[in-house]
Design a protein around this motif. Sequence first.
Motif, PDB file in Angstrom:
ATOM      1  N   HIS A 106       2.218  -5.270   1.322  1.00 39.02           N
ATOM      2  CA  HIS A 106       1.875  -3.921   1.769  1.00 39.02           C
ATOM      3  C   HIS A 106       3.061  -2.972   1.753  1.00 39.02           C
ATOM      4  O   HIS A 106       2.998  -1.933   1.115  1.00 39.02           O
ATOM      5  CB  HIS A 106       1.240  -3.981   3.154  1.00 39.02           C
ATOM      6  CG  HIS A 106       0.408  -2.799   3.514  1.00 39.02           C
ATOM      7  ND1 HIS A 106      -0.414  -2.144   2.618  1.00 39.02           N
ATOM      8  CD2 HIS A 106       0.253  -2.138   4.703  1.00 39.02           C
ATOM      9  CE1 HIS A 106      -1.028  -1.146   3.238  1.00 39.02           C
ATOM     10  NE2 HIS A 106      -0.646  -1.117   4.487  1.00 39.02           N
ATOM     11  N   ASP A 119       1.671  -7.222  -3.922  1.00 37.00           N
ATOM     12  CA  ASP A 119       1.956  -5.919  -4.522  1.00 37.00           C
ATOM     13  C   ASP A 119       2.515  -6.067  -5.934  1.00 37.00           C
ATOM     14  O   ASP A 119       3.622  -5.613  -6.226  1.00 37.00           O
ATOM     15  CB  ASP A 119       2.913  -5.129  -3.609  1.00 37.00           C
ATOM     16  CG  ASP A 119       2.391  -5.084  -2.175  1.00 37.00           C
ATOM     17  OD1 ASP A 119       2.612  -6.063  -1.430  1.00 37.00           O
ATOM     18  OD2 ASP A 119       1.725  -4.108  -1.836  1.00 37.00           O
ATOM     19  N   MET A 169       0.855  -1.191   0.000  1.00 36.60           N
ATOM     20  CA  MET A 169       0.000   0.000   0.000  1.00 36.60           C
ATOM     21  C   MET A 169       0.880   1.226   0.000  1.00 36.60           C
ATOM     22  O   MET A 169       2.015   1.233   0.455  1.00 36.60           O
ATOM     23  CB  MET A 169      -0.876  -0.020   1.265  1.00 36.60           C
ATOM     24  CG  MET A 169      -1.719   1.219   1.471  1.00 36.60           C
ATOM     25  SD  MET A 169      -0.842   2.558   2.285  1.00 36.60           S
ATOM     26  CE  MET A 169      -1.961   3.906   2.027  1.00 36.60           C
ATOM     27  N   HIS A 210      -2.484  -9.217   3.851  1.00 35.41           N
ATOM     28  CA  HIS A 210      -1.787  -8.144   3.141  1.00 35.41           C
ATOM     29  C   HIS A 210      -1.011  -7.222   4.076  1.00 35.41           C
ATOM     30  O   HIS A 210       0.181  -6.997   3.901  1.00 35.41           O
ATOM     31  CB  HIS A 210      -2.781  -7.338   2.307  1.00 35.41           C
ATOM     32  CG  HIS A 210      -2.127  -6.205   1.572  1.00 35.41           C
ATOM     33  ND1 HIS A 210      -1.151  -6.419   0.611  1.00 35.41           N
ATOM     34  CD2 HIS A 210      -2.262  -4.857   1.675  1.00 35.41           C
ATOM     35  CE1 HIS A 210      -0.732  -5.253   0.153  1.00 35.41           C
ATOM     36  NE2 HIS A 210      -1.374  -4.294   0.772  1.00 35.41           N
ATOM     37  N   ASP A 245      -2.920  -6.261  -2.764  1.00 33.98           N
ATOM     38  CA  ASP A 245      -2.522  -5.195  -3.697  1.00 33.98           C
ATOM     39  C   ASP A 245      -2.189  -5.825  -5.047  1.00 33.98           C
ATOM     40  O   ASP A 245      -1.049  -5.769  -5.529  1.00 33.98           O
ATOM     41  CB  ASP A 245      -1.350  -4.360  -3.153  1.00 33.98           C
ATOM     42  CG  ASP A 245      -1.810  -3.312  -2.148  1.00 33.98           C
ATOM     43  OD1 ASP A 245      -3.013  -3.285  -1.818  1.00 33.98           O
ATOM     44  OD2 ASP A 245      -0.955  -2.533  -1.686  1.00 33.98           O
ATOM     45  N   ASN A 297      -5.429  -3.384   0.544  1.00 34.27           N
ATOM     46  CA  ASN A 297      -6.144  -2.106   0.603  1.00 34.27           C
ATOM     47  C   ASN A 297      -6.468  -1.565  -0.783  1.00 34.27           C
ATOM     48  O   ASN A 297      -7.454  -0.853  -0.966  1.00 34.27           O
ATOM     49  CB  ASN A 297      -5.337  -1.078   1.398  1.00 34.27           C
ATOM     50  CG  ASN A 297      -3.905  -0.977   0.934  1.00 34.27           C
ATOM     51  OD1 ASN A 297      -3.171  -1.965   0.931  1.00 34.27           O
ATOM     52  ND2 ASN A 297      -3.495   0.213   0.534  1.00 34.27           N
ATOM     53  N   HIS A 298      -5.653  -1.907  -1.781  1.00 33.75           N
ATOM     54  CA  HIS A 298      -5.926  -1.379  -3.125  1.00 33.75           C
ATOM     55  C   HIS A 298      -6.946  -2.201  -3.904  1.00 33.75           C
ATOM     56  O   HIS A 298      -7.228  -1.888  -5.057  1.00 33.75           O
ATOM     57  CB  HIS A 298      -4.621  -1.202  -3.897  1.00 33.75           C
ATOM     58  CG  HIS A 298      -3.848  -0.012  -3.423  1.00 33.75           C
ATOM     59  ND1 HIS A 298      -4.280   1.283  -3.622  1.00 33.75           N
ATOM     60  CD2 HIS A 298      -2.704   0.084  -2.701  1.00 33.75           C
ATOM     61  CE1 HIS A 298      -3.421   2.121  -3.069  1.00 33.75           C
ATOM     62  NE2 HIS A 298      -2.462   1.426  -2.499  1.00 33.75           N
TER      63      HIS A 298
END
Length: 558
Positions: free
Chosen positions: A387, A161, A1, A350, A196, A233-234
């Motif tokens: 993250h 990610d 994130m 995450h 992510d 979170n994304h």
Amino acid sequence: MLGAKAGESTSNSGSISRREFFKDAGAAAATSAFPLLGEGSDAPVADGTPEQVHLTWGEDPSRTVYVSWASPGRAVHPRLILEPARSDPTTVEAVERTYTDGLNGQTVFTYHARIDALTAGGTYRYSVTADNDSRGKAPFAAGFRVARRGRFAFRWTSYGDLATPVASWTLSSPQSRHAVDAVERFQPLFHLLNGDLCYANLNPSAQPAVWADFGNNVQRSAAHRPWMPCPGNHEIEFHNGPQGLDSYLTRFALPDNGTSYPGRWYCFKVGSALFISLAADDVIYQDSGAFHAGPLPLRPAASSGRAPIPPGTSLYVRGYSRGVQTQWLEQTLAAAQADADIDWIIVQMHQDALSSSERGNGSDRGIREVWLPLFDRYGVDLVLCGHDHDYERSWPVRGCEHHVGRDTLTGAKVDTCRPRPVLTSEPVGGRFDATRGTIHLILGGGGTSAPLDAYGINPLSGVPQAKVITKPNRPMPSPLPGVYMKVGADALEDAIWSARRDVVSGYGIGVFDLDPGAPGGETTITLRYYHALGADRMPSAQYELFDTVVLTKPRRKA
Ligand SMILES: [Fe+2]
Ligand SMILES: [Fe+2]
């Protein structure tokens, strides 16, 4: 994130610039910028041609696999043809799931074929097609392996990610392509993708196109072996469901968790290991999902019928399951403890409980408060996170110390619930007794454009230092008129739990080999972390060994 502080530069800073907020609000690309693999760059036709093909495990990986895909338009009679090694092909009808993006109004068509009653340890070929598949005479085809039953040696890989290879999308980088190839280099039975996935929510007017570029990039690997995700979170997107997860939930068929929150968290067992995938947005303090900084409202396409999103709006979902996820986690861990066929428990999530990234997010007390006591009680062996876009390994930890952190602004004492390491030096031969504590790994170096491999140092003592988020960092006005920002962590602590940090590269892949051992003997998991040398400056396909540890414990008597 990444944090979202108005006015900061984007260069490896972990923050999105104000200019990019404006660009996000005004971007207009609505179709995939990444050609279908092997299909050239023909303009997409809204038919039922499969793309973004990927596998996931069902509840029992020794007998059930889902094959999922998307198509540019609605598929007519979507189906999978399964070709077992020694019997006639069979047809499996696919189930359609759709959602309409709440920002640009695009309807996304996905298809899911559940293949059940597979032969444990078997290999299969399959193809996916539809009556309106433009490649109907030579439909997309691939093959996969099914997990064996009982104890057996296997490999899995992991990172989070990832983003997409299309560098014009915010946070995407060509490194994302090398990261997918890295999974294929190691030929795991399956891959854990720690959240992510593609950062579609940073490209709000083109979210489905970003997802398509992600799906077509990972297809090179995910069509051949399950990729098991967790939401980051994304994955939280405006106007896409109560937690913003409609896109994620539509695209992935995942083991049922038996609660009223399907798809957010789940578990599956492979050999003697239980894998638990959690949705940490439910327990973290940090506010890191979809966020609109301003100064202009974010205006969804008129066709979406959605209301404008005012500056300063964030989609903060902490506590959405009202404890249901944690209750499920405890029941799942208790069942694992009672199952003598399970030697190992591996958790995937995450966000991070133990991260000392300097420019990333740091550690979140929410996970420490709610889940680490359960990991202690039931002996979780490994926690794999993303993250923060770097690599960090903790010492094995058990329990915590209270009131040893400091407020970042005032210096006052703060209770960060700092995890307590059970040792602070590398054991002989790198062999850790896994019964003594839980090792946390940050594997956030998939393929974003923002490596974050700089780490905190206490300027007074020189020891590792971590930022800790102990309370919600909701949006607040920035110095720029009408623009909002979110501040980062509110506390600092000496990271006495930090064992190894990669300061050379922000990209890499964790490769895990489980050896079940012999009855009455030891079982081991060997972690080898390979990092992409030089990739912080230039995308690189060169992944080289950086860290090796062995976890060992007595094999349980089944
Ligand atoms: Fe990230
Ligand atoms: Fe994240």
